[in-house]
Motif scaffolding. Structure first.
Motif: not given
Length: 140
Positions: A42-44, A48-50, A55-59
């Motif tokens: 489980m990731m914390g 999730e922030k990373i 995802e924002k940079q990829d968009r």
């Protein structure tokens, strides 16, 4: 498993010559047990922030790459696929280098634009009129 008393660190664990760990010299090798590895990881919040930031940079990259791909298509359709003879294509390729667009993306866009079945993107100029007769123009 038998009970093992505390005999000290040197006396409790030995290697027995074969590199495997023995418990109290009992000639029984202990298998390494991977504790907690069978459970789902489980990731914390941090990961999730990373993930959200990436995802924002990829968009943003996809938006820039698509825009430059359309500019390449318009430039190739108007003047050919050679950057030496097509000034518009040379300018778009310089913009692509400045925007860090991968070289294979640029080459694929040029090949797609040079094919006959590719749609034609044409440059458009728009002029808007606002309150009081103020005009604004932009190119797309």
């Amino acid at each position: 498993m038998r009970e093992v008393g505390f005999v000290g660190l040197a006396g409790a664990f030995g290697t027995g010559g074969n590199g495997k760990v023995e418990v109290c010299g009992a000639n029984r090798t202990s298998e390494r047990v991977s504790r907690g590895r069978s459970r789902v990881v489980m990731m914390g919040r941090r990961s999730e922030k990373i993930k959200g930031r990436k995802e924002k940079q990829d968009r943003a990259k996809v938006k820039v790459y698509a825009r430059i791909g359309k500019l390449i298509t318009a430039a190739v359709k108007s003047g050919g696929a050679e950057a030496e003879t097509n000034k518009g294509l040379a300018d778009v390729l310089e913009l692509a280098r400045a925007s860090n667009v991968p070289k294979d993306n640029v080459e694929r866009a040029i090949q797609r634009a040079a094919s006959k079945d590719q749609a034609d993107y044409k440059e458009s100029t728009f002029e808007l009129y606002g309150h009081g007769g103020v005009s604004t123009g932009f190119r797309d």
